[in-house]
Design an enzyme around this catalytic site. Structure first.
Site, PDB file in Angstrom:
ATOM      1  CE  LYS A 195      74.108  28.216  -5.516  1.00 48.45           C
ATOM      2  NZ  LYS A 195      74.362  28.961  -4.260  1.00 48.45           N
ATOM      3  CE  LYS A 248      76.364  25.049  -4.941  1.00 48.51           C
ATOM      4  NZ  LYS A 248      76.140  26.158  -4.149  1.00 48.51           N
TER       5      LYS A 248
HETATM    6  C1  PBG Z   1      74.579  29.953  -0.816  1.00 50.49           C
HETATM    7  C2  PBG Z   1      74.975  28.357  -1.039  1.00 50.49           C
HETATM    8  C3  PBG Z   1      74.475  27.212  -1.221  1.00 50.49           C
HETATM    9  C4  PBG Z   1      75.437  26.330  -1.548  1.00 50.49           C
HETATM   10  C5  PBG Z   1      76.504  26.737  -1.619  1.00 50.49           C
HETATM   11  N1  PBG Z   1      76.302  28.189  -1.319  1.00 50.49           N
HETATM   12  C6  PBG Z   1      73.037  26.803  -1.208  1.00 50.49           C
HETATM   13  C7  PBG Z   1      71.711  27.204  -2.080  1.00 50.49           C
HETATM   14  O1  PBG Z   1      72.215  28.012  -3.194  1.00 50.49           O
HETATM   15  O2  PBG Z   1      70.642  27.030  -1.560  1.00 50.49           O
HETATM   16  C8  PBG Z   1      75.044  24.716  -1.644  1.00 50.49           C
HETATM   17  C9  PBG Z   1      76.049  23.933  -1.426  1.00 50.49           C
HETATM   18  C10 PBG Z   1      75.839  22.215  -1.404  1.00 50.49           C
HETATM   19  O3  PBG Z   1      74.815  21.899  -1.523  1.00 50.49           O
HETATM   20  O4  PBG Z   1      76.850  21.749  -0.893  1.00 50.49           O
HETATM   21  N2  PBG Z   1      73.692  30.305  -1.775  1.00 50.49           N
END
Ligand code: PBG
Length: 327
Positions: A195, A248
């Site tokens: 991520k 992601k």
């Molecule tokens: C929580 C999380 C996030 C997303 C999914 N889980 C936000 C982040 O990490 O700031 C982002 C999903 C999206 O942008 O569609 N940590």
């Protein structure tokens, strides 16, 4: 075989033949739909930066879930907005927290739909970070207990899969241990393994009210420049017991999806995030792109790169087109 013996255009002339030699197909069953849940009744509050998406109270969430299931979408991914935030994100693991209530309601009403929960603290903490903050730093090991507790409370409520997105080191092992101890040995973990610290989460943070109140997430989310590190992250999560690994965002990281696909035998999920959705919607609204075609091309591209599961806010739109045979 060189030209003129080999003429690639021979296979492109007939639509039927094009269909027969097509290498990748997208199905509704590849898609997972993320949804945002809020307290209250009759709430369907549009998210400005994500046209077509809303924050839903549980009664409205049920309608959305029924719709998704009837279109052949197998799974939803739930995000919650709590009543109150505090430094330790208490509602994330409260028995009557918004997600715990939502999971129970969806499982009661639509038992055939898989309910996946995002496991993180950032929507629930007053500082908006994904772990515990001490002296201005997000500290790893003290966060693990709260994250494992959150996952366990989701499974207690009936979640079919848990998806940790916090990016703390060791959280997959901590969750696996907590679930196994509670005899949930059969519940799979879908880990947000690679991520990245991405600008493409912008619309989501507005939707989930989860913008960090100080600093950013670069001390725990990955540097967009790194590909080999993604493989180390995936290897760690696999060792710790992840059943599905995730990359992601999706679109700027197709190479990472392909490398994870090639190097590991596990199912790969790719999350086409809020900013990817907003980009296509916005250009479509301005008349700068054919929105439907752009959407299908992107989803197909993510699958071609190697994703088995595509998590997308377009899930219903794409499933509708596929159902009508228009894609
Ligand atoms: C929580 C999380 C996030 C997303 C999914 N889980 C936000 C982040 O990490 O700031 C982002 C999903 C999206 O942008 O569609 N940590």
């Amino acid at each position: 075989m060189p030209y003129p013996l080999y003429r690639p255009r021979r296979l492109r002339e007939s639509p039927l033949l094009r269909k027969m030699v097509r290498e990748t197909t997208l199905h509704a069953s590849d898609l997972m739909l993320p949804l945002f849940v809020v307290h209250g009744r009759g709430v369907r509050e549009p998210i400005a930066s994500m046209p077509g998406q809303s924050r839903l109270s549980i009664d409205e969430l049920l309608k959305e879930c029924k719709d998704a299931a009837s279109m052949g979408i197998p799974a939803v991914l739930l995000f919650g907005l709590p009543k109150d935030k505090d430094p330790r994100g208490s509602e994330a693991y409260a028995e009557d927290g918004i997600i715990q209530q939502a999971v129970r309601a969806v499982k009661d009403t639509i038992p055939d739909l898989l309910v996946v929960t995002d496991v993180c603290l950032c929507e629930y903490t007053s500082h908006g970070h994904c772990g515990v903050v001490e002296k201005g730093r997000v500290v790893n090991d003290p966060s693990l207990e709260l994250i494992a507790r959150t996952a366990l409370s989701h499974v207690d409520a009936g979640a079919d899969l848990v998806a940790p997105s916090d990016m703390m080191d060791g959280r997959v092992a901590a969750i696996r241990e907590a679930l196994d101890e509670a005899t949930y040995v059969e519940t799979p973990i879908m880990a947000y393994s690679a991520k990245y610290a991405s600008a493409f989460y912008g619309p989501f943070r507005e939707a989930a009210d989860s913008t960090p109140q100080f600093g950013d997430r670069r001390s725990y989310q990955m540097d967009p420049a790194n590909g080999a590190e993604a493989l180390r992250e995936v290897a760690l999560d696999v060792d710790e017991g992840a059943d599905i690994v995730m990359v992601k965002p999706a679109l700027p990281y197709l190479d990472v999806i392909a490398r994870v696909r090639a190097d590991f035998g596990l199912p790969v999920a790719a999350y086409s995030v809020s900013g990817e959705y907003a980009m296509i919607r916005a250009a479509g609204q301005l008349g700068w792109l054919d929105e439907e075609r752009a959407m299908m091309e992107v989803l197909l591209g993510i699958k071609r790169a190697g994703a088995d599961i595509v998590i997308t806010y377009f899930a219903k739109d794409a499933a509708r087109l596929l159902e009508q045979g228009r894609a």
